[in-house]
Scaffold this motif. Structure first.
Motif, mmCIF file in Angstrom:
data_model
loop_
_atom_site.group_PDB
_atom_site.id
_atom_site.type_symbol
_atom_site.label_atom_id
_atom_site.label_comp_id
_atom_site.label_asym_id
_atom_site.label_seq_id
_atom_site.Cartn_x
_atom_site.Cartn_y
_atom_site.Cartn_z
ATOM 1 N N ILE A 544 -11.953 1.688 37.665
ATOM 2 C CA ILE A 544 -10.634 2.470 37.704
ATOM 3 C C ILE A 544 -10.817 3.668 36.997
ATOM 4 C CG2 ILE A 544 -8.332 2.715 37.430
ATOM 5 C CD1 ILE A 544 -8.125 -0.312 37.460
ATOM 6 N N PRO A 545 -10.718 4.858 37.588
ATOM 7 C CA PRO A 545 -10.878 6.141 36.644
ATOM 8 C C PRO A 545 -10.055 6.281 35.456
ATOM 9 C CG PRO A 545 -10.551 6.612 39.030
ATOM 10 C CD PRO A 545 -10.145 5.264 38.834
ATOM 11 N N GLN A 546 -10.870 6.589 34.519
ATOM 12 C CA GLN A 546 -9.947 6.935 33.214
ATOM 13 C C GLN A 546 -9.655 8.204 32.803
ATOM 14 O OE1 GLN A 546 -11.054 7.904 30.051
ATOM 15 N NE2 GLN A 546 -13.268 8.410 30.414
ATOM 16 N N CYS A 547 -8.718 8.455 31.996
ATOM 17 C CA CYS A 547 -8.150 9.566 31.670
ATOM 18 C C CYS A 547 -8.367 10.280 30.498
ATOM 19 C CB CYS A 547 -6.710 9.700 31.970
ATOM 20 S SG CYS A 547 -5.769 8.526 30.992
ATOM 21 N N MET A 548 -9.337 9.704 29.828
ATOM 22 C CA MET A 548 -9.487 10.414 28.490
ATOM 23 C C MET A 548 -10.635 11.663 28.516
ATOM 24 S SD MET A 548 -9.229 7.526 25.456
ATOM 25 C CE MET A 548 -9.624 8.909 24.092
ATOM 26 N N SER A 549 -10.178 12.740 28.067
ATOM 27 C CA SER A 549 -11.366 13.921 28.438
ATOM 28 C C SER A 549 -12.227 13.815 27.381
ATOM 29 C CB SER A 549 -10.427 15.237 28.012
ATOM 30 O OG SER A 549 -9.887 15.345 26.758
ATOM 31 N N PRO A 550 -13.436 14.303 27.165
ATOM 32 C CA PRO A 550 -14.545 14.469 26.173
ATOM 33 C C PRO A 550 -14.128 14.717 25.101
ATOM 34 C CG PRO A 550 -15.389 15.069 28.338
ATOM 35 C CD PRO A 550 -13.776 14.963 28.661
ATOM 36 N N GLN A 551 -13.053 16.084 25.014
ATOM 37 C CA GLN A 551 -12.566 16.511 23.945
ATOM 38 C C GLN A 551 -11.705 15.473 23.234
ATOM 39 O OE1 GLN A 551 -12.549 17.850 26.610
ATOM 40 N NE2 GLN A 551 -13.773 19.804 26.554
ATOM 41 N N GLN A 552 -11.010 14.702 23.890
ATOM 42 C CA GLN A 552 -10.115 13.737 23.001
ATOM 43 C C GLN A 552 -11.059 12.645 22.402
ATOM 44 O OE1 GLN A 552 -7.710 12.427 26.340
ATOM 45 N NE2 GLN A 552 -6.048 13.811 25.728
ATOM 46 N N LEU A 553 -12.105 12.021 23.138
ATOM 47 C CA LEU A 553 -12.870 11.232 22.587
ATOM 48 C C LEU A 553 -13.776 11.846 21.235
ATOM 49 C CD1 LEU A 553 -14.559 9.847 26.137
ATOM 50 C CD2 LEU A 553 -13.130 8.589 24.465
ATOM 51 N N MET A 554 -14.036 12.841 21.406
ATOM 52 C CA MET A 554 -14.781 13.493 20.143
ATOM 53 C C MET A 554 -13.634 13.450 18.813
ATOM 54 S SD MET A 554 -17.951 13.955 20.773
ATOM 55 C CE MET A 554 -18.269 14.541 19.082
ATOM 56 N N SER A 555 -12.493 14.127 19.399
ATOM 57 C CA SER A 555 -11.292 13.964 18.287
ATOM 58 C C SER A 555 -11.151 12.566 17.556
ATOM 59 C CB SER A 555 -10.201 14.659 18.713
ATOM 60 O OG SER A 555 -10.308 16.047 19.211
ATOM 61 N N LEU A 556 -11.096 11.461 18.467
ATOM 62 C CA LEU A 556 -10.676 10.411 18.336
ATOM 63 C C LEU A 556 -11.919 9.849 17.067
ATOM 64 C CD1 LEU A 556 -9.090 7.869 18.031
ATOM 65 C CD2 LEU A 556 -10.147 7.330 20.308
ATOM 66 N N SER A 557 -13.306 9.994 17.484
ATOM 67 C CA SER A 557 -14.334 9.514 16.979
ATOM 68 C C SER A 557 -14.242 10.151 15.477
ATOM 69 C CB SER A 557 -15.493 9.911 17.715
ATOM 70 O OG SER A 557 -15.476 9.364 18.931
ATOM 71 N N GLU A 558 -14.074 11.704 15.375
ATOM 72 C CA GLU A 558 -14.180 12.293 14.174
ATOM 73 C C GLU A 558 -12.965 11.760 13.189
ATOM 74 O OE1 GLU A 558 -13.575 16.407 14.965
ATOM 75 O OE2 GLU A 558 -15.400 16.602 16.080
ATOM 76 N N ALA A 559 -11.869 11.435 13.766
ATOM 77 C CA ALA A 559 -10.601 10.935 13.114
ATOM 78 C C ALA A 559 -11.158 9.357 12.390
ATOM 79 C CB ALA A 559 -9.325 10.831 13.594
ATOM 80 N N ALA A 560 -11.718 8.763 13.308
ATOM 81 C CA ALA A 560 -12.306 7.347 13.136
ATOM 82 C C ALA A 560 -13.401 7.466 11.789
ATOM 83 C CB ALA A 560 -12.867 6.467 14.277
ATOM 84 N N THR A 561 -14.026 8.323 11.983
ATOM 85 C CA THR A 561 -15.348 8.379 10.693
ATOM 86 C C THR A 561 -14.567 8.705 9.460
ATOM 87 O OG1 THR A 561 -15.363 10.983 11.453
ATOM 88 C CG2 THR A 561 -16.892 9.158 12.426
ATOM 89 N N ARG A 562 -13.461 9.237 9.288
ATOM 90 C CA ARG A 562 -12.482 9.667 8.235
ATOM 91 C C ARG A 562 -11.779 8.531 7.745
ATOM 92 N NH1 ARG A 562 -11.869 14.598 10.801
ATOM 93 N NH2 ARG A 562 -9.887 13.847 11.446
ATOM 94 N N CYS A 563 -11.787 7.204 8.347
ATOM 95 C CA CYS A 563 -10.996 6.297 8.276
ATOM 96 C C CYS A 563 -11.673 5.119 7.321
ATOM 97 C CB CYS A 563 -10.422 5.775 9.370
ATOM 98 S SG CYS A 563 -9.248 4.165 9.150
#
Length: 584
Positions: A544-563
């Motif tokens: 099923i096509p997913q709706c998260m953009s590459p920019q969102q994925l990068m933002s989430l990853s950056e937030a996670a690395t600070r957690c």
């Protein structure tokens, strides 16, 4: 956070009002707590402990109440422990004065709640369970006496103490089993028709001791199950009773293996129906309504108090005039009144009309506590037995700094496999529309829905007490974890099909990315990334096509690395891996 045992929840320590089940503070104590802190040096542990030996019951009660307040400040606890506070308070549980018993149990309850697991273990090692067991049995024997109300107040403190100890100490749980305290807790539970606060404390305790306790399951009889079934079928109104039924449902779920095969289907239906009814209550509508009622009650009470003050002043003026005129029939006109202007007129004491309690706030917090508990029970219903917390931590933290996304995702493939859910549980959850109700509770509340806004402007409860209470934010976190587990165990059709999954993906994305920056709360990040990981894996498995953009994925990853929470970083890496594989 992992999918199974690491997503289980232990009960929150809150009573029927949503107030912390540990520290015991009445209104007067709250108002004087700050003064007590300032006078801490004038009331050292040694002096208070010495007062416990006083021949005067009033002095012993005062000492217990003072200890109860002082130990709420965690920095004071070591000083009391060094002076054997547990061994000195223990005999007070069986004091000849019921008031001393109640305040001693309250002091030990606060000590157990504010001291944490280590203090609870220490209390059990110092044999606090022996006098506590005796006290609980004597309380139950006193439920039928003329002192029933006072005895139930003592029992409430004792049951809360028992709950704290059994939650924190395996040794306390063992004593609970061997001493047959289940019957005592059930007797307290049966007071729900007239003392819901005691019943909720007992239900919390039962919910805690029935989890992962095979030894206790062997002693469950038909009478115990009947007590829980009667609670689930009760229709008593009010948020506190809704919370009580929710806790009873959790205990019934924990005891499912003790049920006869013929009754399991009926019990499961009753449990899920109870949880569904609780989650169907719309806190976004009910809490503002409760706030309006609280404000109206306050306005009405204030107006009545003003009228009472005017009546008092008028009565005092009349008395003064009567005295000046030396009216001969003063006895008739001044009957029942005080003649001193500085004293309150006895027959016109309107102080009881002032809003002393915060009933609507208590209802709001009971509702949120009930919904939080409901979601936690559903989380556990959707859990398997493996992997355990330790296995998840080992898999998620070992060599994390050295492993790349591909290696880490490969290592987590076993942990991310679908969980098992029986057909009966699956059908019950779907029939009661639990997936959608869980999704709706992931919506963040507006400020107007926050129970903190129910605090009356005229005061009554310190702000810090309210801020410690469970709010809808916590319900949101539990709903996200609940959604994570549901997505892990249900098929696409049961979840509403591809369209519903895409809508859920957009909904989760909006929770993360709608603001100017990604929320930094660790508990939120842990819950939201777990839910997104499960959802994306389900979507990927069905192409099923997913709706998260590459920019969102990068933002989430950056937030996670600070957690600082390891599982948040693991979830983010897993999301990247799933998305990468799906895109490829």
């Amino acid at each position: 956070m992992g999918k199974s045992k690491s997503n289980r929840f232990r009960r929150p320590q809150f009573n029927s009002a949503g107030l912390p089940a540990g520290p015991v503070r009445d209104q007067e104590e709250d108002q004087t707590l700050e003064e007590d802190q300032d006078q801490e040096e004038d009331c050292p542990a040694v002096e208070l402990l010495e007062k416990l030996q006083s021949p005067s019951a009033d002095v012993r009660e005062f000492a217990c109440a003072s200890i109860s307040r002082v130990v709420q400040q965690s920095q004071t606890i070591p000083g009391f422990l060094q002076r054997d506070v547990v061994k000195r308070l223990g005999p007070m549980l069986l004091d000849s004065s019921l008031a001393v018993r109640e305040t001693a149990a309250g002091a030990l309850r606060n000590l157990s709640a504010c001291g944490g697991h280590e203090v609870c273990e220490d209390m059990v090692k110092k044999d606090i369970m022996t006098p506590l067991t005796s006290l609980l049995r004597e309380c139950c024997a006193g439920f039928l006496t003329d002192q029933k109300n006072t005895v139930e107040d003592v029992a409430n403190e004792a049951v809360n103490l028992l709950w704290n100890l059994c939650e924190s100490s395996s040794q306390a749980l063992s004593v609970f089993n061997k001493a047959g305290l289940l019957d005592v807790v059930l007797q307290c539970l049966e007071t729900h028709t007239h003392n819901v606060e005691l019943a909720i404390a007992a239900a919390h305790c039962l919910h805690a001791v029935t989890e992962d306790n095979p030894e206790l399951l062997c002693s469950i009889n038909a009478a115990a199950l009947a007590t829980l079934e009667n609670l689930l079928q009760s229709s008593s109104p009010g948020m506190a009773h809704s919370h009580l039924r929710t806790l009873a449902a959790g205990a019934m779920w924990n005891l499912k293996s003790s049920l006869p095969a013929a009754r399991q289907a009926h019990a499961l239906s009753a449990v899920v129906a109870t949880l569904s009814q609780c989650l169907a209550l719309d806190a976004g509508v009910l809490i503002p309504k409760l706030r309006e009622e609280e404000e109206a009650d306050y306005a009405s009470g204030a107006a009545s108090a003003d009228a009472g003050s005017q009546a008092v002043e008028g009565a005092e003026d009349t008395v003064e005039m009567e005295e000046e005129e030396a009216v001969e029939d003063e006895g008739e006109k001044g009957a029942g009144r005080k003649t001193n202007k500085n004293q309150t007129v006895k027959d016109n004491d309107f102080t009881d009309l002032l809003p002393r309690d915060m009933g609507k706030l208590r209802d709001a917090l009971a509702l949120l506590a009930a919904q939080q508990t409901s979601l936690e029970i559903i989380v556990n219903m959707c859990c398997s037995d493996d992997p355990s917390d330790d296995e998840w931590e080992e898999a998620s933290s070992s060599d994390e700094s050295e492993a790349g996304p591909d290696a880490l995702c490969d290592g987590l493939s076993g942990l991310m496999s679908p969980l098992c859910l029986s057909a009966e549980v699956h059908a019950a959850l779907v029939n009661h529309n639990i997936p959608e109700k869980a999704r709706l509770h992931t919506l963040y509340p507006s400020a107007q829905e926050d129970p903190v806004s129910l605090q009356r402007s005229h005061g009554g409860v310190p702000a810090e007490s309210i801020l410690e209470m469970p709010d809808k934010k916590r319900v949101q976190y539990r709903a996200l974890t609940c959604l994570h587990n549901i997505l892990s165990v249900m098929d696409v059709e049961a979840l509403g099909g591809a369209e519903a999954l895409q809508a859920t993906a957009q909904h989760l994305s909006s929770l993360v990315f709608s603001g100017p920056e990604i929320p930094k709360e660790e508990e939120f990040l842990e819950a939201i990334t777990s839910a997104m990981r499960s959802l994306l894996q389900t979507i990927a498995s069905k192409n099923i096509p997913q709706c998260m953009s590459p920019q969102q994925l990068m933002s989430l990853s950056e937030a996670a690395t600070r957690c600082n929470v390891v599982s948040v970083r693991v979830n983010a890496l897993a999301i990247l891996g799933i998305t990468w594989q799906h895109a490829g």
